[in-house]
Write an enzyme that holds these catalytic residues in place. Structure first.
Site, PDB file in Angstrom:
ATOM      1  NE  ARG A 167      -7.577   4.500   5.291  1.00  0.00           N
ATOM      2  CZ  ARG A 167      -7.175   5.653   5.780  1.00  0.00           C
ATOM      3  NH1 ARG A 167      -7.692   6.113   6.877  1.00  0.00           N
ATOM      4  NH2 ARG A 167      -6.251   6.353   5.169  1.00  0.00           N
ATOM      5  CG  ASP A 221       2.896   1.383   9.555  1.00  0.00           C
ATOM      6  OD1 ASP A 221       2.407   2.207  10.330  1.00  0.00           O
ATOM      7  OD2 ASP A 221       3.212   1.653   8.383  1.00  0.00           O
ATOM      8  CB  CYS A 224      -5.037  11.252  11.312  1.00  0.00           C
ATOM      9  SG  CYS A 224      -3.963   9.903  11.610  1.00  0.00           S
ATOM     10  NE  ARG A 228       0.053  10.331  10.020  1.00  0.00           N
ATOM     11  CZ  ARG A 228      -0.387   9.319   9.288  1.00  0.00           C
ATOM     12  NH1 ARG A 228      -1.548   8.797   9.520  1.00  0.00           N
ATOM     13  NH2 ARG A 228       0.341   8.851   8.302  1.00  0.00           N
ATOM     14  N   PRO A 229       1.645  16.670  11.239  1.00  0.00           N
ATOM     15  CG  PRO A 229       3.381  17.914  12.204  1.00  0.00           C
ATOM     16  CD  PRO A 229       2.518  16.682  12.412  1.00  0.00           C
ATOM     17  CB  ILE A 230       2.251  18.290   5.658  1.00  0.00           C
ATOM     18  CG1 ILE A 230       1.360  19.543   5.546  1.00  0.00           C
ATOM     19  CG2 ILE A 230       1.416  17.027   5.664  1.00  0.00           C
ATOM     20  CD1 ILE A 230       0.779  19.722   4.147  1.00  0.00           C
ATOM     21  CG  ASP A 231       6.503  20.585  10.034  1.00  0.00           C
ATOM     22  OD1 ASP A 231       5.795  19.570  10.198  1.00  0.00           O
ATOM     23  OD2 ASP A 231       7.631  20.701  10.551  1.00  0.00           O
ATOM     24  CD  GLN A 232      10.505  19.022   8.779  1.00  0.00           C
ATOM     25  OE1 GLN A 232      11.572  19.068   8.172  1.00  0.00           O
ATOM     26  NE2 GLN A 232      10.171  19.911   9.690  1.00  0.00           N
ATOM     27  CE  LYS A 254      -1.748   1.534   4.093  1.00  0.00           C
ATOM     28  NZ  LYS A 254      -1.517   2.925   4.493  1.00  0.00           N
ATOM     29  CG  ASN A 255       2.125   2.817   3.538  1.00  0.00           C
ATOM     30  OD1 ASN A 255       0.983   3.145   3.208  1.00  0.00           O
ATOM     31  ND2 ASN A 255       2.473   2.595   4.800  1.00  0.00           N
ATOM     32  NE  ARG A 288      -1.859  12.426   7.951  1.00  0.00           N
ATOM     33  CZ  ARG A 288      -1.928  13.682   8.343  1.00  0.00           C
ATOM     34  NH1 ARG A 288      -3.023  14.150   8.859  1.00  0.00           N
ATOM     35  NH2 ARG A 288      -0.898  14.472   8.233  1.00  0.00           N
ATOM     36  CB  ILE A 342       6.742   6.709  14.756  1.00  0.00           C
ATOM     37  CG1 ILE A 342       7.993   5.814  14.656  1.00  0.00           C
ATOM     38  CG2 ILE A 342       6.495   7.442  13.446  1.00  0.00           C
ATOM     39  CD1 ILE A 342       9.271   6.512  14.290  1.00  0.00           C
TER      40      ILE A 342
END
Ligand code: EPU
Length: 421
Positions: free
Chosen positions: A400, A308, A120, A125-129, A22-23, A96, A330
């Site tokens: 999912r 995971d 979530c 889970r920010p996306i600043d990076q 999936k990932n 996401r 994590i």
């Protein structure tokens, strides 16, 4: 809503095939945006998240097709007309990973408007990076009305040092850099096999990427890329989950297509629990011990023990001999399976980011539910071991990320079925 009903106590036996990852599939599908023409992907898992990514691409104007029949694991994405470089809230809020279109869109079309993913269940889970990397490449980033807007006439190579190791952040910025002018050096990158797989696909498309799979990735920008035909690597987390299924039921299972080099930390940990794991030509064979030893584990970035797999290992530890200490480093909220495992008789105490699991003699079946994919998987695993009937609700989480998990487990001898609501 569908439920899974498991009656525990059947040692799993036989062979099971791991589906595509999936990932890896999600960023790879997004990377189709980088070239005109039709890309073909094989070994694409049939998962709700893949359907969502295809919808995101369709909404923008891409042609997509999921082939059926014998070729059911094939999927096509075609860029043949104009693209609206926008990912709407309705889709991003359900997944996401939709944010993975940001890098390819700004690199290829000079503009992207992507709904900001919110928090979530497993963490903020920010996306600043992701944004830091795109800014370094010259994108002008604004946040309005809940959307990230990125613009750049032409991205330019730069050095980016990620403050946090991020899988999709590394992937997003890598996809942007392939069409930037000049050289980009990404430092402190995620080293997950899925990052390496994405780089492999991009290089097949004509990109010039070196170092993926290590913490420094160097990308020399090219003018354009061409479509690709690629078979996606097997899912190491699904493989690990099936390995734990063998372990927790006292079984003996050949997990076909499991790649030992991607599962080292999981294999080592399961060997510590007493499992015998051997690499065979077609995959990994897991033989459960008579008594499962308790082990301690701390999740870390690859090649460490994967977050995971934390919930699934905890499921196993609930019936181990002794006490196990499990630390999650994590995500800040990834113990949602714990209150549900309590309902099945597990003895677990949470102290901050650590769970102390005292093995119990037996679990007993109960109605349970979870709000996260891997947490749901751990409840199914616990159900395979528990005495009596376990009903796992809200299994859309499971769908999912696992392709028909109950069918695969049933083939191995589990008493498990899905009931339609
Ligand atoms: N982070 C930041 N800023 C960022 C990005 C991440 O602070 O800009 C933090 C996160 O909040 C988290 C940590 O960094 O604490 C690591 O997050 P990462 O970005 O690596 O996670 P992700 O890319 O959003 C992917 C997988 C997850 C998996 C994690 C960690 C995909 C589509 N998702 O998420 O998979 O748990 O890496 O390995 O690749 C799953 O399959 O169940 C799943 C959640």
């Amino acid at each position: 809503m569908d439920k899974i009903i498991v009656k525990g106590g059947h040692p799993l036996q036989g062979e099971v095939v791991v589906s595509g990852a999936k990932n890896a599939a999600l960023p790879i599908l997004a990377s189709a945006l980088l070239a005109d023409g039709k890309s073909v992907y094989r070994n694409v898992p049939d998962l709700a998240d893949v359907v969502t990514m295809l919808k995101v691409l369709e909404t923008m104007g891409c042609g997509t097709a999921r082939l059926t029949g014998r070729q059911k694991d094939m999927c096509e994405v075609a860029i043949e007309g104009p693209i609206t470089p926008e990912a709407p809230y309705d889709l991003v809020k359900t997944m996401r990973a939709s944010v993975l279109v940001l890098g390819p869109l700004v690199a290829r079309f000079g503009r992207a408007r992507v709904s900001m993913p919110g928090g979530c269940a497993i963490g903020a889970r920010p996306i600043d990076q992701h944004l830091k990397g795109l800014k370094a490449l010259g994108a002008d980033i604004t946040l309005t009305e809940g959307y990230v807007e990125a613009r750049a006439k032409q991205l330019k190579g730069a050095t980016v040092n990620f403050d946090v190791i991020t899988v999709t952040g590394t992937e997003n910025v890598m996809m942007a850099a392939v069409l930037a002018r000049g050289r980009t050096v990404l430092e402190n990158c995620a080293r997950e096999p899925e990052v390496e797989e994405l780089a492999r696909v991009l290089n097949k498309m004509g990109a010039r990427i070196q170092g993926a799979g290590t913490s420094v990735i160097t990308i020399d920008g090219v003018e354009s890329l061409k479509p690709v035909d690629h078979a996606i690597l097997p899912d190491r987390i699904e493989a690990g989950t099936l390995m734990v299924a063998a372990a927790i039921t006292g079984g003996n299972v050949l997990v076909k297509h499991a790649q030992p080099e991607h599962l080292e930390s999981v294999i080592l940990k399961l060997r510590e629990t007493g499992c015998t794991i051997t690499a065979e030509e077609k995959g990994l064979r897991v033989k459960a011990p008579k008594v499962v030893n308790s082990v301690d584990v701390k999740t870390t970035e690859h090649p460490g023990f994967p977050t995971d797999m934390q919930a699934q290992l905890m499921g196993l530890m609930t019936v181990a001999s002794g006490t196990s200490v499990i630390s999650e480093s994590i995500f800040e909220n990834r113990f949602m399976h714990v209150p549900e495992l309590h309902r099945m008789g597990a003895d677990i105490t949470i102290q901050g980011h650590t769970a102390v699991v005292k093995g119990v003699k037996k679990l007993s079946g109960a109605p349970v539910m979870a709000t996260d994919l891997r947490a749901s998987a751990s409840l199914v695993l616990a159900g395979l071991r528990a005495e009596g009937k376990t009903e796992v609700a809200r299994i859309y989480h499971l769908d999912r990320g696992y392709e028909r998990l109950e069918r695969k487990l049933r083939k191995l001898g589990a008493d498990i079925r899905r009931v339609k609501a």
